[in-house]
Write a protein that holds these residues in place. Sequence first.
Motif, PDB file in Angstrom:
ATOM      1  N   ALA A  41       0.833  -1.198   0.000  1.00  0.00           N
ATOM      2  CA  ALA A  41       0.000   0.000   0.000  1.00  0.00           C
ATOM      3  C   ALA A  41       0.871   1.254   0.000  1.00  0.00           C
ATOM      4  N   VAL A  42       1.900   1.270   0.832  1.00  0.00           N
ATOM      5  CA  VAL A  42       2.787   2.436   0.883  1.00  0.00           C
ATOM      6  C   VAL A  42       3.521   2.598  -0.440  1.00  0.00           C
ATOM      7  N   ASP A  43       4.054   1.513  -0.972  1.00  0.00           N
ATOM      8  CA  ASP A  43       4.774   1.589  -2.254  1.00  0.00           C
ATOM      9  C   ASP A  43       3.862   2.073  -3.374  1.00  0.00           C
ATOM     10  N   ALA A  44       2.615   1.599  -3.387  1.00  0.00           N
ATOM     11  CA  ALA A  44       1.672   2.019  -4.421  1.00  0.00           C
ATOM     12  C   ALA A  44       1.374   3.511  -4.311  1.00  0.00           C
ATOM     13  N   ALA A  45       1.233   4.010  -3.098  1.00  0.00           N
ATOM     14  CA  ALA A  45       0.966   5.431  -2.899  1.00  0.00           C
ATOM     15  C   ALA A  45       2.147   6.289  -3.359  1.00  0.00           C
ATOM     16  N   LEU A  46       3.346   5.880  -3.006  1.00  0.00           N
ATOM     17  CA  LEU A  46       4.525   6.646  -3.410  1.00  0.00           C
ATOM     18  C   LEU A  46       4.730   6.573  -4.923  1.00  0.00           C
ATOM     19  N   ALA A  47       4.443   5.429  -5.524  1.00  0.00           N
ATOM     20  CA  ALA A  47       4.543   5.300  -6.979  1.00  0.00           C
ATOM     21  C   ALA A  47       3.518   6.189  -7.666  1.00  0.00           C
ATOM     22  N   ALA A  48       2.318   6.270  -7.106  1.00  0.00           N
ATOM     23  CA  ALA A  48       1.292   7.144  -7.677  1.00  0.00           C
ATOM     24  C   ALA A  48       1.731   8.601  -7.626  1.00  0.00           C
ATOM     25  N   ALA A  49       2.306   9.009  -6.507  1.00  0.00           N
ATOM     26  CA  ALA A  49       2.799  10.379  -6.393  1.00  0.00           C
ATOM     27  C   ALA A  49       3.907  10.645  -7.412  1.00  0.00           C
ATOM     28  N   ALA A  50       4.801   9.687  -7.566  1.00  0.00           N
ATOM     29  CA  ALA A  50       5.889   9.842  -8.537  1.00  0.00           C
ATOM     30  C   ALA A  50       5.364   9.911  -9.965  1.00  0.00           C
ATOM     31  N   ALA A  51       4.211   9.267 -10.211  1.00  0.00           N
ATOM     32  CA  ALA A  51       3.617   9.268 -11.551  1.00  0.00           C
ATOM     33  C   ALA A  51       2.781  10.512 -11.813  1.00  0.00           C
ATOM     34  N   GLY A  52       2.670  11.388 -10.820  1.00  0.00           N
ATOM     35  CA  GLY A  52       1.978  12.649 -11.046  1.00  0.00           C
ATOM     36  C   GLY A  52       0.692  12.832 -10.279  1.00  0.00           C
ATOM     37  N   VAL A  56      -3.378  11.032  -2.685  1.00  0.00           N
ATOM     38  CA  VAL A  56      -3.694   9.605  -2.617  1.00  0.00           C
ATOM     39  C   VAL A  56      -4.805   9.414  -1.593  1.00  0.00           C
ATOM     40  N   ASP A  57      -5.749   8.544  -1.936  1.00  0.00           N
ATOM     41  CA  ASP A  57      -6.917   8.290  -1.102  1.00  0.00           C
ATOM     42  C   ASP A  57      -6.788   6.883  -0.517  1.00  0.00           C
ATOM     43  N   ILE A  58      -6.676   6.800   0.792  1.00  0.00           N
ATOM     44  CA  ILE A  58      -6.432   5.535   1.473  1.00  0.00           C
ATOM     45  C   ILE A  58      -7.738   5.017   2.061  1.00  0.00           C
ATOM     46  N   GLY A  59      -8.120   3.810   1.665  1.00  0.00           N
ATOM     47  CA  GLY A  59      -9.361   3.232   2.169  1.00  0.00           C
ATOM     48  C   GLY A  59      -9.134   1.899   2.849  1.00  0.00           C
ATOM     49  N   GLY A  60      -9.818   1.694   3.981  1.00  0.00           N
ATOM     50  CA  GLY A  60      -9.703   0.434   4.698  1.00  0.00           C
ATOM     51  C   GLY A  60     -10.968  -0.393   4.697  1.00  0.00           C
ATOM     52  N   VAL A  61     -12.080   0.204   4.219  1.00  0.00           N
ATOM     53  CA  VAL A  61     -13.363  -0.508   4.186  1.00  0.00           C
ATOM     54  C   VAL A  61     -14.077  -0.146   2.889  1.00  0.00           C
ATOM     55  N   PRO A  62     -14.298  -1.085   1.988  1.00  0.00           N
ATOM     56  CA  PRO A  62     -15.052  -0.770   0.776  1.00  0.00           C
ATOM     57  C   PRO A  62     -16.482  -0.343   1.118  1.00  0.00           C
TER      58      PRO A  62
END
Length: 285
Positions: A41-52, A56-62
Amino acid sequence: MNRIIGSRTFDFDRQVAVMAIINRTPDSFFDKGATFALDRAVDAALAAAAAGADWVDIGGVPFGRGDPVSLAEEIDRVVPVIAAIHARSDVVISVDTTNAEVARRSIEAGASVINDTSGFSDADMARVVSESSATLVITHSNGVPRSEPQSPQYDDVVAEVVDYLRARVELAEAAGIPRDRLVIDPGHDLNKNTLHTLEITRRLQEVAAIGLPTLAAVSNKDFIGEAIDREQGQRQSGSIAAAVICIMNGARIVRMHDVPAAVDAVRLTEAVLGFRQPAYARHNV
């Protein structure tokens, strides 16, 4: 319409923000738990930021149907992710929650936006946000999260969404949340069928006319699949088209799964609208 959100400043008169979706859930309708592990989850968030991505929206319950998730479990899913991202990036962090205590703990960990898809059904939500510097996303939703969907009925879905959002904005302001810390979301697909959501998308200017930054959460939703006959995993093109249509009709934040494609689409749409100059201009010069 300048907004300071977290450590970033947005001019929503001339800018569209890309919100990346990071689900720390085992049962997300789209990624099926691909970012459930903390490090992923952390890596995906940082990758999203690096991609522009702007935030980032963090969700724990659909929002959709499923087993209840305890307060302790939701906090354990989202707070460590928020803290880790906040320590490593200045990207805006929002938490997708309907629970005021989760919101409070998330703000303490570094979240600067509370993305409440229930229209702050928790009576304490407005108070928690008012006592912080966080922005609140007010979403149209008539249903109960994690419950079986009902067959929604509207006389005029857009008019009813606008009335609902205006009323919730008034409640938020009465609770002490200043207008410049409010965002609205018509709730694409939330307690709405495909025809309802298509009409909202077509008439989104009526929602944006409320005068607050409008968030369009359209990525990979069922209305796209039903409109063009595409199953999950085949809706990227439809999602991009829906996001662009929403921007042209007044949305200034788009919540998306595929960040690189969304960023390209958003930047081009900004250029077409005259919000930004081309990166360069050499063709036929």
